[in-house]
Design an enzyme around this catalytic site. Structure first.
Site, PDB file in Angstrom:
ATOM      1  N   HIS A 152       6.064  -5.314  11.975  1.00  0.00           N
ATOM      2  CA  HIS A 152       5.378  -4.015  11.955  1.00  0.00           C
ATOM      3  C   HIS A 152       5.064  -3.535  13.370  1.00  0.00           C
ATOM      4  O   HIS A 152       3.963  -3.085  13.689  1.00  0.00           O
ATOM      5  CB  HIS A 152       4.103  -4.051  11.105  1.00  0.00           C
ATOM      6  CG  HIS A 152       3.683  -2.687  10.624  1.00  0.00           C
ATOM      7  ND1 HIS A 152       2.755  -1.912  11.283  1.00  0.00           N
ATOM      8  CD2 HIS A 152       4.100  -1.939   9.600  1.00  0.00           C
ATOM      9  CE1 HIS A 152       2.590  -0.771  10.649  1.00  0.00           C
ATOM     10  NE2 HIS A 152       3.406  -0.755   9.617  1.00  0.00           N
ATOM     11  N   HIS A 157       0.856  -1.190   0.000  1.00  0.00           N
ATOM     12  CA  HIS A 157       0.000   0.000   0.000  1.00  0.00           C
ATOM     13  C   HIS A 157       0.888   1.234   0.000  1.00  0.00           C
ATOM     14  O   HIS A 157       2.107   1.142   0.176  1.00  0.00           O
ATOM     15  CB  HIS A 157      -0.984  -0.023   1.172  1.00  0.00           C
ATOM     16  CG  HIS A 157      -0.369   0.055   2.536  1.00  0.00           C
ATOM     17  ND1 HIS A 157       0.523  -0.881   3.019  1.00  0.00           N
ATOM     18  CD2 HIS A 157      -0.529   0.966   3.550  1.00  0.00           C
ATOM     19  CE1 HIS A 157       0.867  -0.567   4.252  1.00  0.00           C
ATOM     20  NE2 HIS A 157       0.258   0.560   4.596  1.00  0.00           N
ATOM     21  N   HIS A 161      -7.318  -2.150   5.581  1.00  0.00           N
ATOM     22  CA  HIS A 161      -6.501  -1.089   6.168  1.00  0.00           C
ATOM     23  C   HIS A 161      -7.129   0.255   5.810  1.00  0.00           C
ATOM     24  O   HIS A 161      -8.167   0.308   5.168  1.00  0.00           O
ATOM     25  CB  HIS A 161      -5.062  -1.224   5.650  1.00  0.00           C
ATOM     26  CG  HIS A 161      -4.053  -0.416   6.417  1.00  0.00           C
ATOM     27  ND1 HIS A 161      -4.076  -0.308   7.785  1.00  0.00           N
ATOM     28  CD2 HIS A 161      -2.975   0.320   6.004  1.00  0.00           C
ATOM     29  CE1 HIS A 161      -3.071   0.458   8.165  1.00  0.00           C
ATOM     30  NE2 HIS A 161      -2.397   0.864   7.111  1.00  0.00           N
ATOM     31  N   HIS A 186       1.255   3.911   1.943  1.00  0.00           N
ATOM     32  CA  HIS A 186       1.715   4.666   3.107  1.00  0.00           C
ATOM     33  C   HIS A 186       3.242   4.739   3.054  1.00  0.00           C
ATOM     34  O   HIS A 186       3.906   3.806   2.604  1.00  0.00           O
ATOM     35  CB  HIS A 186       1.263   3.999   4.405  1.00  0.00           C
ATOM     36  CG  HIS A 186      -0.157   4.316   4.784  1.00  0.00           C
ATOM     37  ND1 HIS A 186      -0.921   3.514   5.596  1.00  0.00           N
ATOM     38  CD2 HIS A 186      -0.935   5.381   4.448  1.00  0.00           C
ATOM     39  CE1 HIS A 186      -2.118   4.061   5.754  1.00  0.00           C
ATOM     40  NE2 HIS A 186      -2.155   5.189   5.059  1.00  0.00           N
ATOM     41  N   ASP A 210       5.713   4.423   5.066  1.00  0.00           N
ATOM     42  CA  ASP A 210       6.609   3.425   5.665  1.00  0.00           C
ATOM     43  C   ASP A 210       6.661   2.115   4.879  1.00  0.00           C
ATOM     44  O   ASP A 210       7.380   1.186   5.266  1.00  0.00           O
ATOM     45  CB  ASP A 210       6.254   3.180   7.147  1.00  0.00           C
ATOM     46  CG  ASP A 210       4.786   2.807   7.357  1.00  0.00           C
ATOM     47  OD1 ASP A 210       3.944   3.153   6.504  1.00  0.00           O
ATOM     48  OD2 ASP A 210       4.488   2.162   8.380  1.00  0.00           O
TER      49      ASP A 210
END
Lengths: 301, 301
Positions: free
Chosen positions: A268, A60, A140, A62, A64
């Protein structure tokens, strides 16, 4: 099958914590999964040859999981790459990378192929004669996929003694390995099971990050050898999990147990925790075979 | 005035070399100059408070000066920033950052103000009562600016003995500090020079990276206290400099000499060189006061 964890922490890169990235080596191919800022440095530290990476899977968009990608793609160019590079990720990834390269007037001189993902159902995104990759739609805050990477079933192993005993000519060996029975000159049928051994069971790896606790994924990852599941939080911060669409260690372990996986690797981690031991302890109350990811850690699977 | 070099190497981040980024502290304000991948980790290692950074200057949009910016801007949000952040850089920077944040559905919750630069002449881009910043147009493969950061001239210092001797009332002190002469009750004029001392000379810092050797910049950086000038190459690779629009150590030293600067700091070293000593040696054949940048190095200026 070998997993090298380049980074396994949430949110932001820090002096000692890297955001998500990992390399799965399977059937001699390397797949880079996610690419947080600093991934190229972590690749160097793990002594992974950049030229062996031909496929990058992005869960995805994001930061990070993604902000290391423009730099890595640029570095490939500086290293004189000529091989095709395939990037799989959510719709928008092509526009973003293209814009960054265009602004620096530094388009790649190797073929860069984007495979933009939009499906909310599992989708086969890669397949060759040795490996297949299928998405695992996750729950998410933004559109996110996990990835199920599976070895293809290998051909059956020839029973050398048996084929000698039946005096079967070499020219039939490939058919036998493919599972065919053999008809001898006297019309006797020799069933394949007498001429071959089972091939090694194909290995499988499921990467599930980032995601809220979601039983929806269980049938898709059922019986995998190794599940990497995110666990941003411990039980003490459980209240934050549904809101941020992340999972706790116990939730990850529940998925591992109900999907009957071989090994659960947790990662994570929120950087709020000083020690990671509690993640393992909490998960083990539900599922026994748990390992913790760590930056630079290698798992021979 | 204090300079902290976060990264001073060309091309790509490596295990021990960081791409360009530095922080200039001047009159208690911090200015972040360039932001290669890994800058936020380098900021942490140098123990620089993220919240003290309100202005980021980006010279150009090559990855080694810019790819750390999306991550840093996102991290500011995660740290709960509320202050305005001002970003100065080439046109296109707003679109790029905006796209990256939009894709992650993670727009900032603090005011993020872009100042896009397009001028090919020096341009005053920032000014307050203590500091001014002017661009230094450079000659590189893409649109690039250096930055001249100058303290404003402080007010004159009151000569306490002199004002007592002439029995001058306090209410005139601010006028005196501003440089005004004083007329006494008997109509005698006391010239300001008798009532004040010169203020400390305002410090100045010029950042020039990346750039080919270009005498055009000399009048713009004339007499600065400190010049940071790129030197990607040594004399042995001199042939590469004009083609790639980079400079050699001797070229940087020539600029320093002809601009009559106080101190030359060399940086943006190609990672091909094992030792940096030759950069200093070569520059010193032309200009005596040379220092080498290094990742994490601090200069008290």
């Amino acid at each position: 099958m070998k997993l090298t964890v380049l980074g396994c922490y949430a949110a932001t890169p820090r002096s000692l914590n890297n955001p998500t990235s990992q390399v799965l080596e399977i059937k001699n191919q390397l797949f880079l999964i996610d690419c947080g800022e600093g991934t190229q440095v972590q690749l160097r530290k793990s002594k992974i040859k950049f030229s062996r990476i031909n496929h990058i899977l992005i869960s995805h968009l994001h930061g990070d999981h993604f902000f290391g990608l423009p730099g890595l793609i640029s570095t490939f160019r500086l290293l004189g790459r000529t091989n095709e590079l395939h990037v799989y990720g959510p719709k928008g990834i092509k526009e973003a990378i293209t814009l960054f390269l265009k602004l620096g007037d530094s388009w790649t001189n190797y073929p860069l192929v984007f495979h933009e993902l939009t499906s909310t159902e599992p989708e086969r995104i890669y397949e060759d004669d040795k490996v297949s990759i299928t998405t695992i739609p996750l729950e998410h805050r933004v559109y996110t996929n996990g990835f199920l990477i599976r070895e293809q079933l290998a051909e059956r192993k020839l029973n050398v003694k048996a084929v000698a005993k039946y005096k079967i000519d070499k020219c039939y060996f490939q058919n036998i390995k493919n599972g065919k029975d053999i008809v001898l000159d006297n019309n006797t049928i020799i069933p394949n099971a007498l001429l071959t051994f089972d091939p090694p069971a194909p290995k499988s790896y499921a990467f599930c990050s980032d995601t809220a606790f979601s039983r929806r994924i269980i049938p898709w990852i059922s019986n995998v050898d190794v599940l990497y599941h995110e666990t941003t939080f411990l039980e003490t911060e459980k209240r934050l999990a549904p809101k941020t669409k992340h999972a706790t260690a116990k939730e990850a372990a529940t998925i591992a147990k109900e999907a009957n996986v071989g090994l659960l690797i947790l990662g994570h981690f929120s950087t709020r925790y000083q020690s990671l031991d509690l993640f393992k302890e909490e998960a083990k109350t539900i599922f026994p075979n748990v390992e913790l990811a760590d930056d630079g850690k290698e798992f021979d699977l």
